[in-house]
Design a protein around this motif. Structure first.
Motif, PDB file in Angstrom:
ATOM      1  N   GLY A  28       0.931  -1.350  -0.003  1.00 55.99           N
ATOM      2  CA  GLY A  28       0.110  -0.078   0.121  1.00 55.99           C
ATOM      3  C   GLY A  28       0.890   1.291   0.125  1.00 55.99           C
ATOM      4  N   TYR A  29       2.047   1.285   0.103  1.00 68.04           N
ATOM      5  CA  TYR A  29       3.215   2.371   0.116  1.00 68.04           C
ATOM      6  C   TYR A  29       2.664   3.289   0.909  1.00 68.04           C
ATOM      7  CZ  TYR A  29       3.998  -0.337  -4.042  1.00 68.04           C
ATOM      8  OH  TYR A  29       4.059  -1.407  -4.851  1.00 68.04           O
ATOM      9  N   GLN A  30       1.932   2.803   2.102  1.00 66.32           N
ATOM     10  CA  GLN A  30       1.585   4.033   3.053  1.00 66.32           C
ATOM     11  C   GLN A  30       2.476   4.918   3.680  1.00 66.32           C
ATOM     12  OE1 GLN A  30      -1.336   2.864   5.744  1.00 66.32           O
ATOM     13  NE2 GLN A  30      -2.327   1.206   4.482  1.00 66.32           N
ATOM     14  N   LYS A  31       3.856   4.201   4.121  1.00 71.00           N
ATOM     15  CA  LYS A  31       4.874   5.018   4.667  1.00 71.00           C
ATOM     16  C   LYS A  31       6.028   4.566   4.270  1.00 71.00           C
ATOM     17  CE  LYS A  31       3.747   3.772   8.934  1.00 71.00           C
ATOM     18  NZ  LYS A  31       3.609   3.953  10.637  1.00 71.00           N
TER      19      LYS A  31
END
Lengths: 118, 112
Positions: free
Chosen positions: B96-99
């Protein structure tokens, strides 16, 4: 004009003062971030926002607050600045297209805001 | 707790030499490993990135080598040039490449 613009670029303030750093972007990205850079510590995430109604704390949020005024604007506030908040602050944006394999989450950074707290 | 460890902190290389920067990670959920390049007075910018399903990725003079079993990856800059003088950050991110989690950075100086 830069895609991610930070103001001010440099600021000197005194302990106890309230400071706001502003970030605006023309990339149309939903995701925005505030990072702090210190020598030897790299980039540390302060807050991030995935849309106007979504605000999340990062690794070092204590002493900071944020406001996402619009998709294109994300501001960082120091309610009562202290000397150990002296650092270089970066705003960044990224985009993510649901279901697209080629998503990378690439971050696009502004040029930074150097804050000195005396 | 530093989830991505980077070394060395600084590096001096002669023009034409090979610059090597190493990183190690602990979180096996990481599945994307970018490198960012930062010139003085500028924000970091994506240089090159790799997914763990390949062991090497090359773009021009820049190569990432990835060792999944050892949880290590490195950046090699071949034929280093003075214009490569910058700070380099390795990084890692998960689904999700959130952080993005960054390493501590390496300041590279290429001398003529």
């Amino acid at each position: 004009d830069a895609d991610v613009t930070q103001t001010p670029r440099n600021r000197i303030t005194k302990t106890g003062k309230r400071i706001m750093l502003e970030c605006s972007q023309t990339k149309g990205h939903d995701r925005m971030y505030w990072y702090r850079q210190d020598p030897g510590l790299g980039l540390q995430l302060i807050y991030y926002s995935f849309d106007v109604k979504d605000i999340n704390k990062g690794e070092i949020s204590d002493g900071y607050s944020v406001s996402r005024q619009a998709q294109a604007k994300f501001s960082l506030s120091l309610e009562s600045a202290i000397p150990n908040q002296t650092a270089l602050y970066f705003c960044a944006t990224s985009d993510l297209i649901v279901g697209q394999r080629s998503n990378t989450g690439e971050l696009f950074f502004g040029e930074g805001s150097r804050l000195t707290v005396l | 707790q530093q989830q991505v460890k980077q070394s060395p902190q600084s590096l001096i290389v002669q023009k034409g030499g090979i610059s090597i920067i190493n990183c190690a990670y602990e979180n096996t959920a990481f599945d994307y490993f970018p490198w960012y390049q930062q010139f003085p007075g500028k924000g970091p910018a994506l240089l090159i990135a790799i997914r763990p399903d390949v062991s090497e990725k090359k773009e021009g003079r820049f190569t990432i080598s990835f060792n999944k079993s050892a949880k290590q990856f490195s950046l090699h800059i071949m034929d280093s040039q003075p214009g490569d003088s910058a700070t380099y950050f390795c990084a890692a991110t998960s689904g999700g490449y959130q952080k993005v989690t960054f390493g501590t950075g390496t300041k590279l100086q290429v001398i003529p």
